[in-house]
Design a protein around this motif. Structure first.
Motif, mmCIF file in Angstrom:
data_model
loop_
_atom_site.group_PDB
_atom_site.id
_atom_site.type_symbol
_atom_site.label_atom_id
_atom_site.label_comp_id
_atom_site.label_asym_id
_atom_site.label_seq_id
_atom_site.Cartn_x
_atom_site.Cartn_y
_atom_site.Cartn_z
ATOM 1 N N ASP A 106 -18.222 62.131 48.655
ATOM 2 C CA ASP A 106 -16.996 62.568 47.987
ATOM 3 C C ASP A 106 -15.837 61.735 48.532
ATOM 4 N N HIS A 169 -13.360 69.940 53.302
ATOM 5 C CA HIS A 169 -14.565 70.774 53.410
ATOM 6 C C HIS A 169 -15.698 70.031 54.109
ATOM 7 N N ALA A 200 -15.392 66.218 54.561
ATOM 8 C CA ALA A 200 -14.560 65.552 53.563
ATOM 9 C C ALA A 200 -13.122 65.944 53.881
ATOM 10 N N GLU A 202 -9.232 65.544 53.074
ATOM 11 C CA GLU A 202 -8.554 65.157 51.838
ATOM 12 C C GLU A 202 -7.140 65.696 51.684
ATOM 13 N N GLU A 233 -9.025 60.813 50.102
ATOM 14 C CA GLU A 233 -10.151 61.543 50.701
ATOM 15 C C GLU A 233 -11.231 60.585 51.184
HETATM 16 CO CO CO Z 1 -13.631 66.897 48.341
#
Ligand code: CO
Ligand code: MF3
Length: 250
Positions: A106, A169, A200, A202, A233
């Protein structure tokens, strides 16, 4: 419960993250006046699939597209549309996820469409720097909110605000795992960072107030005051020592 990854699992995540990073690069090069966000979505899907990945967002909680394309006062989760034509002076957040062999990657970036005012350029630079400062804290021995605090401090020092309603997250076999990674907070709180944690991180940063609302489409988050917003991110893996491995960096 935090799912700690083995070295082998982190290698699999690196493969998913590489697909995300390479796709992001293609999209960044495709951003120009006249392009629609739907065209960027099609390109994203094609490249992810060509690279052996599966789009991670499409179908996730009924999200309809591969890409989140958030323009100007849109903070995150902008749904690509043929009606949304990029114009000189816009900014666009490109948020992408891919699955490879069961693991997610991600990443997001915000870029200018042609030339933008210096004040908006500062927003992009500060948000990217805030992500980097958060990543610097992602080392063994620190606590989770040390990441949050570093991000918030940098953003607010420049007079911008950190969005509260969306957070980073954990990530792995699922797109969203524990822990949540807020972009604000006091330092020294939350779980201690340990090797095998993959996060992740962000930051979402507004030029005006941090308040956001979600449009009728149930997805697009925009600033309440209409101020412009940026989002960067990376997916990072905590290492046994030293700085984290930034998996979504080419
Ligand atoms: Co994300
Ligand atoms: N990077 C975003 C996130 O981690 C993108 C999710 S969009 C969704 O939450 F469609 F998948 F929800």
């Amino acid at each position: 419960m935090i799912d700690f990854k083995t070295e082998e699992e982190i290698e699999l995540m690196a493969a998913a993250c590489k697909v995300v990073a390479e796709t992001q690069q293609v999209l960044v090069n495709a951003v120009k006046p006249g392009v629609t966000t739907l065209e960027l979505d099609r390109l994203a899907e094609e490249v992810i699939c060509d690279l052996g990945g599966i789009p991670a967002f499409k179908g996730y909680r009924n999200y309809p597209k591969t890409l989140c394309a958030s323009v100007n006062d849109e903070v995150v989760h902008g749904i690509p549309s043929a009606q949304k034509v990029l114009r000189e002076g816009d900014i666009i957040g490109l948020d992408l996820g891919a699955i490879v062999r069961g693991f997610y990657g991600d990443a997001a970036i915000t870029v200018a469409v042609g030339s933008i005012p210096e004040s908006v350029n500062t927003l992009l630079r500060v948000t990217k720097e805030a992500l980097e400062k958060g990543i610097e804290q992602a080392v063994v021995g620190k606590r989770l909110s040390d990441i949050s605090h570093a991000i918030q401090s940098h953003v607010e020092a420049w007079g911008f605000s950190v969005v509260r309603d969306f957070v980073g997250h954990g990530i792995g076999r699922q797109l969203h795992e524990e822990p949540q990674v807020p972009n604000y907070g006091r330092p020294g709180q939350g779980p201690r960072l340990k090797p095998g944690m993959v996060l992740a991180i962000e930051p979402m940063v507004n030029m005006g107030s941090y308040h956001v609302r979600v449009l009728e489409d149930q997805w697009t988050a925009v600033t309440v005051d209409g101020s412009w917003s940026a989002h960067f991110e990376h997916t990072v893996a905590i290492q046994p020592s030293g700085p984290p491995r930034v998996l979504t960096q080419l």
